[in-house]
Design a protein around this motif. Structure first.
Motif, PDB file in Angstrom:
ATOM      1  N   ALA A   1      56.033 -27.310 110.306  1.00  0.00           N
ATOM      2  CA  ALA A   1      54.611 -27.312 110.670  1.00  0.00           C
ATOM      3  C   ALA A   1      53.739 -26.902 109.484  1.00  0.00           C
ATOM      4  CB  ALA A   1      54.371 -26.385 111.859  1.00  0.00           C
ATOM      5  N   LEU A   2      54.212 -25.919 108.706  1.00  0.00           N
ATOM      6  CA  LEU A   2      53.476 -25.479 107.514  1.00  0.00           C
ATOM      7  C   LEU A   2      53.387 -26.596 106.472  1.00  0.00           C
ATOM      8  CD1 LEU A   2      54.745 -21.825 106.913  1.00  0.00           C
ATOM      9  CD2 LEU A   2      52.369 -22.540 107.237  1.00  0.00           C
ATOM     10  N   ILE A   3      54.485 -27.303 106.277  1.00  0.00           N
ATOM     11  CA  ILE A   3      54.497 -28.423 105.322  1.00  0.00           C
ATOM     12  C   ILE A   3      53.516 -29.501 105.771  1.00  0.00           C
ATOM     13  CG2 ILE A   3      55.914 -30.318 104.423  1.00  0.00           C
ATOM     14  CD1 ILE A   3      58.322 -28.342 104.568  1.00  0.00           C
ATOM     15  N   LYS A   4      53.532 -29.797 107.071  1.00  0.00           N
ATOM     16  CA  LYS A   4      52.628 -30.819 107.620  1.00  0.00           C
ATOM     17  C   LYS A   4      51.167 -30.405 107.453  1.00  0.00           C
ATOM     18  CE  LYS A   4      51.971 -33.561 111.821  1.00  0.00           C
ATOM     19  NZ  LYS A   4      52.389 -33.753 113.238  1.00  0.00           N
ATOM     20  N   ALA A   5      50.887 -29.110 107.713  1.00  0.00           N
ATOM     21  CA  ALA A   5      49.514 -28.600 107.592  1.00  0.00           C
ATOM     22  C   ALA A   5      49.033 -28.632 106.142  1.00  0.00           C
ATOM     23  CB  ALA A   5      49.438 -27.182 108.145  1.00  0.00           C
ATOM     24  N   THR A   6      49.907 -28.275 105.224  1.00  0.00           N
ATOM     25  CA  THR A   6      49.556 -28.288 103.798  1.00  0.00           C
ATOM     26  C   THR A   6      49.289 -29.713 103.322  1.00  0.00           C
ATOM     27  OG1 THR A   6      51.014 -26.379 103.496  1.00  0.00           O
ATOM     28  CG2 THR A   6      50.235 -27.472 101.513  1.00  0.00           C
ATOM     29  N   LYS A   7      50.122 -30.639 103.788  1.00  0.00           N
ATOM     30  CA  LYS A   7      49.924 -32.058 103.429  1.00  0.00           C
ATOM     31  C   LYS A   7      48.590 -32.569 103.974  1.00  0.00           C
ATOM     32  CE  LYS A   7      52.304 -36.518 103.311  1.00  0.00           C
ATOM     33  NZ  LYS A   7      51.127 -37.324 103.586  1.00  0.00           N
ATOM     34  N   LEU A   8      48.243 -32.121 105.180  1.00  0.00           N
ATOM     35  CA  LEU A   8      46.966 -32.514 105.783  1.00  0.00           C
ATOM     36  C   LEU A   8      45.794 -32.041 104.926  1.00  0.00           C
ATOM     37  CD1 LEU A   8      45.650 -33.831 108.323  1.00  0.00           C
ATOM     38  CD2 LEU A   8      45.608 -31.551 109.334  1.00  0.00           C
ATOM     39  N   LEU A   9      45.890 -30.823 104.424  1.00  0.00           N
ATOM     40  CA  LEU A   9      44.846 -30.293 103.539  1.00  0.00           C
ATOM     41  C   LEU A   9      44.777 -31.087 102.230  1.00  0.00           C
ATOM     42  CD1 LEU A   9      45.420 -26.455 104.000  1.00  0.00           C
ATOM     43  CD2 LEU A   9      43.402 -27.739 104.738  1.00  0.00           C
ATOM     44  N   LEU A  10      45.919 -31.477 101.716  1.00  0.00           N
ATOM     45  CA  LEU A  10      45.952 -32.245 100.462  1.00  0.00           C
ATOM     46  C   LEU A  10      45.395 -33.655 100.641  1.00  0.00           C
ATOM     47  CD1 LEU A  10      49.427 -31.225  98.993  1.00  0.00           C
ATOM     48  CD2 LEU A  10      47.236 -31.024  97.793  1.00  0.00           C
ATOM     49  N   ASP A  11      45.710 -34.276 101.778  1.00  0.00           N
ATOM     50  CA  ASP A  11      45.316 -35.675 102.005  1.00  0.00           C
ATOM     51  C   ASP A  11      43.875 -35.829 102.477  1.00  0.00           C
ATOM     52  OD1 ASP A  11      47.830 -36.389 101.292  1.00  0.00           O
ATOM     53  OD2 ASP A  11      48.581 -36.704 103.329  1.00  0.00           O
ATOM     54  N   ASN A  12      43.286 -34.745 102.990  1.00  0.00           N
ATOM     55  CA  ASN A  12      41.941 -34.842 103.549  1.00  0.00           C
ATOM     56  C   ASN A  12      40.906 -35.142 102.462  1.00  0.00           C
ATOM     57  OD1 ASN A  12      39.197 -33.613 104.464  1.00  0.00           O
ATOM     58  ND2 ASN A  12      40.394 -33.806 106.335  1.00  0.00           N
ATOM     59  N   THR A  13      40.135 -36.186 102.686  1.00  0.00           N
ATOM     60  CA  THR A  13      39.088 -36.553 101.722  1.00  0.00           C
ATOM     61  C   THR A  13      37.703 -36.116 102.201  1.00  0.00           C
ATOM     62  OG1 THR A  13      38.985 -38.740 102.773  1.00  0.00           O
ATOM     63  CG2 THR A  13      40.361 -38.523 100.813  1.00  0.00           C
ATOM     64  N   GLU A  14      37.535 -36.082 103.545  1.00  0.00           N
ATOM     65  CA  GLU A  14      36.216 -35.760 104.112  1.00  0.00           C
ATOM     66  C   GLU A  14      35.764 -34.349 103.742  1.00  0.00           C
ATOM     67  OE1 GLU A  14      33.944 -35.945 108.460  1.00  0.00           O
ATOM     68  OE2 GLU A  14      36.107 -36.339 108.322  1.00  0.00           O
ATOM     69  N   TYR A  15      36.709 -33.374 103.764  1.00  0.00           N
ATOM     70  CA  TYR A  15      36.351 -31.973 103.500  1.00  0.00           C
ATOM     71  C   TYR A  15      37.013 -31.432 102.229  1.00  0.00           C
ATOM     72  CZ  TYR A  15      34.738 -32.243 108.316  1.00  0.00           C
ATOM     73  OH  TYR A  15      34.089 -32.611 109.470  1.00  0.00           O
ATOM     74  N   LYS A  16      37.347 -32.330 101.324  1.00  0.00           N
ATOM     75  CA  LYS A  16      38.073 -31.928 100.111  1.00  0.00           C
ATOM     76  C   LYS A  16      37.307 -30.885  99.287  1.00  0.00           C
ATOM     77  CE  LYS A  16      40.956 -34.660  98.102  1.00  0.00           C
ATOM     78  NZ  LYS A  16      42.159 -33.821  98.132  1.00  0.00           N
ATOM     79  N   ILE A  17      35.998 -31.080  99.138  1.00  0.00           N
ATOM     80  CA  ILE A  17      35.191 -30.134  98.339  1.00  0.00           C
ATOM     81  C   ILE A  17      35.242 -28.744  98.946  1.00  0.00           C
ATOM     82  CG2 ILE A  17      32.842 -29.586  97.583  1.00  0.00           C
ATOM     83  CD1 ILE A  17      32.327 -32.622  97.433  1.00  0.00           C
ATOM     84  N   LEU A  18      35.090 -28.676 100.281  1.00  0.00           N
ATOM     85  CA  LEU A  18      35.117 -27.382 100.974  1.00  0.00           C
ATOM     86  C   LEU A  18      36.494 -26.737 100.858  1.00  0.00           C
ATOM     87  CD1 LEU A  18      33.662 -25.358 102.816  1.00  0.00           C
ATOM     88  CD2 LEU A  18      34.426 -26.708 104.776  1.00  0.00           C
ATOM     89  N   ILE A  19      37.547 -27.529 101.021  1.00  0.00           N
ATOM     90  CA  ILE A  19      38.919 -26.996 100.929  1.00  0.00           C
ATOM     91  C   ILE A  19      39.185 -26.446  99.529  1.00  0.00           C
ATOM     92  CG2 ILE A  19      41.376 -27.620 100.973  1.00  0.00           C
ATOM     93  CD1 ILE A  19      40.567 -29.763 103.126  1.00  0.00           C
ATOM     94  N   ASN A  20      38.824 -27.234  98.508  1.00  0.00           N
ATOM     95  CA  ASN A  20      39.089 -26.831  97.114  1.00  0.00           C
ATOM     96  C   ASN A  20      38.207 -25.673  96.657  1.00  0.00           C
ATOM     97  OD1 ASN A  20      41.025 -28.775  96.968  1.00  0.00           O
ATOM     98  ND2 ASN A  20      39.746 -30.279  95.958  1.00  0.00           N
ATOM     99  N   LYS A  21      37.110 -25.436  97.401  1.00  0.00           N
ATOM    100  CA  LYS A  21      36.253 -24.290  97.103  1.00  0.00           C
ATOM    101  C   LYS A  21      37.022 -22.989  97.336  1.00  0.00           C
ATOM    102  CE  LYS A  21      31.942 -22.116  98.697  1.00  0.00           C
ATOM    103  NZ  LYS A  21      30.832 -22.227  99.676  1.00  0.00           N
ATOM    104  N   HIS A  22      37.925 -22.996  98.320  1.00  0.00           N
ATOM    105  CA  HIS A  22      38.686 -21.796  98.675  1.00  0.00           C
ATOM    106  C   HIS A  22      40.121 -21.836  98.136  1.00  0.00           C
ATOM    107  CE1 HIS A  22      35.534 -20.345 101.408  1.00  0.00           C
ATOM    108  NE2 HIS A  22      35.365 -21.624 101.728  1.00  0.00           N
ATOM    109  N   ILE A  23      40.699 -23.028  98.081  1.00  0.00           N
ATOM    110  CA  ILE A  23      42.077 -23.169  97.573  1.00  0.00           C
ATOM    111  C   ILE A  23      42.095 -24.344  96.602  1.00  0.00           C
ATOM    112  CG2 ILE A  23      44.520 -23.364  98.197  1.00  0.00           C
ATOM    113  CD1 ILE A  23      43.627 -22.879 101.137  1.00  0.00           C
TER     114      ILE A  23
END
Length: 670
Positions: free
Chosen positions: A353-375
């Motif tokens: 589940a953790l691997i799947k969640a991390t991949k989801l964060l990596l693949d997301n384009t809509e909120y990429k700026i917000l995600i990369n702001k924190h990680i």
């Protein structure tokens, strides 16, 4: 202006239900609906011989075409009526590729068969199932400029939204003998002639497609005998037994996805039936609230405390016996593997589940700026790869443990066969303890869920529907919940002990997937504007408002004589306003002989029904027009005075109206 229907079936295929084509019905349809041209578009096939015969029998332009299953959607491909040999050969290639309902061709196969797509008119299923996917539309590019829709509502929505294709609406009919009525789904195009080039030119421009010939997109033909209605609010009036309901049902037969509120259908005097109706309407609230609890039930249902306890007893007995025989052990029972326990395997589900969640964060384009702001993306990648390595390591270890466990079990089995000594029973104390904790937490959770509380509240036009959790109070309630004759008396004795109650449910003939429904009762209450439970009359009013509000899920709303069930104040203050709002989105048709609705609602169009006896046969005449027009006309051009109709249908005649006005209303007013 040309009236066209470019989606007609005359031959059944593997993608169709079976039917027997009738040329007479097609001729009648073309004549009755006054069509200027049609296209024959059978599913994944083109019958050249039949097409030529149909063309020779009809007096209008007939285009050759084919409806193709393209990448799991449907698209019409229509050709000019020339070089039929070449078109026939190309269509045969499509037929060869599509042998069953689930088959389709790809874009690449389409362009291989029809290299020059710009030569044809391509019309995809757009807001119509099965629609062509966006990815396929992108591949087709500039060859797509219009799309087929299924309703007036969708047609107008496409016109109003800039990013939508030019809409067209067609019958999609199969013509058989003795058809009771014909579809009125056709499109008017502002073309100078009936050539494919002229029609194609119009379909680039939203200002050149219409629902009606003279009234643009504000009106549409509702029946095959010429009744015209507004795309907004229509009122049908007429004296008693003059064909109002007959006319309404005739309109219904010509359309799909209609919301029809029949006369007297909403009267609600039975409180229990009303509660059941409200519960059914809001069942999604219950399902959503109990969704996670349903998963808990699935999990706890696998826990067998009784079996665990029996396992512990067997273990203790075998341990005691083994100890008492310690001085008599043979060479086989003295082996270390004789009573060896298994390696416990690591549970990898959380890691997956953790691997799947991390991949989801990596693949997301809509909120990429917000995600990369924190990680940062690099940190996410490092985490992703480290989790995968960790998973691989644990997975390999589990494989090794499984191998050792299997090998150990085989050796133990062999030793036990050869030995006369008692062996110690295998037991998983970790699982037994976890099961006990699960049961304890399950009991606590159920008691919390059974606590009375409001979980949902919805406002509906002055009424409020609240959903409240509570306990079931008796076995009869559980039986009612099951909608069966199953007895719940013994099971209910354990109702306050949730785990024991679950075990009891297993002994009853109910579906395992329904166990979760019997722990918590969710009660729905409908309150009036003062916060009190609704009365009988208010229940009926609530039903009407709910049904009308639900109409926006449909393409047309039809209401038959609402005044038969409701008072004028309610209709004027509540219903009229709501109907006017809905009529801005979909066509609304109200049958009435009540002035509160007929006049105060201010309809966009008026329809009047009249009964005649002609040669001992009943004939219904239908007149229509704008409410402020002095005359109304029928499809044959006959005229009738609007003022006479309004007086007779809504006011009991002109004389009665003026007498009531002068002798009653004016006196009361003063």
């Amino acid at each position: 202006m040309k009236k066209v229907d470019l989606h007609i079936h005359t031959v059944p295929s593997v993608s169709d239900t079976q039917f027997f084509f009738s040329l007479n019905s097609l001729k009648d349809y073309v004549e009755k609906l006054e069509l200027d041209c049609i296209a024959i578009t059978n599913h994944n096939l083109f019958d050249k011989t039949q097409f030529e015969y149909i063309s020779s029998e009809l007096s209008i332009k007939v285009f050759p075409g084919i409806e193709i299953d393209l990448e799991a959607g449907h698209i019409l491909l229509i050709s000019e009526n020339e070089d039929l040999e070449d078109f026939d050969l190309k269509c045969k290639k499509v037929t060869e590729l599509i042998k069953s309902r689930s088959d389709y061709i790809t874009y690449e196969q389409l362009t291989e068969i029809f290299p020059l797509l710009s030569k044809y008119l391509l019309i995809p299923h757009y807001d119509k199932k099965p629609n062509i996917k966006v990815e396929t539309l992108d591949k087709l590019g500039d060859n797509i400029f219009c799309g087929e829709v299924t309703s007036i509502r969708k047609f107008k929505a496409c016109l109003n939204e800039n990013d939508k294709l030019v809409p067209v609406i067609f019958s999609d009919s199969r013509f058989v003998e003795d058809m009771p009525n014909y579809s009125t789904r056709q499109t008017y195009v502002d073309a100078a002639d009936d050539s494919l080039t002229a029609i194609k030119g119009c379909l680039f421009d939203k200002n050149k497609v219409y629902l009606s010939k003279e009234e643009g997109n504000e009106f549409f033909q509702a029946t095959d005998d010429g009744i015209v209605l507004s795309t907004g609010l229509n009122v049908i009036i007429g004296e008693r037994s003059t064909g109002k309901t007959y006319t309404l049902e005739k309109i219904i037969n010509g359309f799909e996805n209609v919301k029809y509120i029949e006369q007297f259908s909403l009267l609600q005097n039975d409180e229990e039936k009303f509660k059941e109706l409200v519960t059914t309407r809001h069942s999604l609230v219950s399902e959503n609230y109990l969704k996670e609890f349903k998963d808990v039930i699935y999990d706890i249902n696998t826990v067998e405390i009784k079996t665990n306890n029996q396992g512990v007893e067997k273990y203790i007995e075998s341990l005691k016996k083994f100890a008492s025989e310690s001085d008599k052990l043979d060479s086989f029972s003295k082996c270390k593997l004789y009573n060896e326990t298994k390696f416990e395997l690591d549970d990898l589900e959380n890691l997956k589940a953790l691997i799947k969640a991390t991949k989801l964060l990596l693949d997301n384009t809509e909120y990429k700026i917000l995600i990369n702001k924190h990680i940062s993306e690099n940190n996410l990648k490092d985490l992703f790869f480290e989790l995968i390595e960790n998973y691989k390591s644990k997975y390999i270890t589990n494989l090794e443990k499984s191998f050792i466990n299997d090998l150990t079990e085989r050796i133990k089995d062999d030793l036990k066969i050869r030995s006369s000594s008692t062996s110690i029973e295998d037991i998983d104390f970790n699982k037994i303890q976890l099961d006990k904790i699960k049961v304890s937490k399950f009991n606590y959770l159920v008691h919390k869920l059974q606590t009375e509380k409001i979980i949902d509240s919805k406002e509906i036009r002055g009424f409020k529907v609240i959903a409240k959790t509570k306990k079931f109070t008796g076995a009869s309630q559980l039986q009612k919940k099951s909608r069966s004759k199953v007895a719940f008396s013994e099971a209910f004795d354990n109702y306050n002990k949730p785990y024991k109650f679950l075990i009891s449910l297993k002994n009853i003939a109910i579906e395992e997937t329904d166990y979760y429904k019997y722990f918590i009762d969710i009660e729905y209450k409908t309150l009036n504007k003062h916060g009190f439970t609704v009365s009988g009359g208010e229940r009926s009013e609530f039903n009407l408002l709910h049904e009308i509000s639900d109409a926006l899920k449909h393409d047309i709303l039809m209401i038959d004589e609402p005044e038969s069930s409701f008072d004028n104040i309610f209709l004027k203050n509540e219903v009229n306003e709501l109907i006017k709002e809905i009529s801005k989105e979909i066509p609304v048709i109200v049958v009435t002989h009540n002035s509160t609705i007929g006049a105060s609602i201010k309809p966009d169009y008026l329809v009047y029904t009249q009964k005649e006896i002609v040669r001992d046969e009943i004939k219904y005449n239908v007149y229509f027009g704008h409410p402020m027009s002095k005359i109304l006309k029928n499809a044959e051009g006959r005229e009738i005075q609007n003022i006479d109709i309004l007086f007779n249908c809504l006011e009991a005649g002109e004389e009665a109206y003026y007498e009531r006005k002068l002798k009653a209303y004016e006196i009361l007013k003063n």
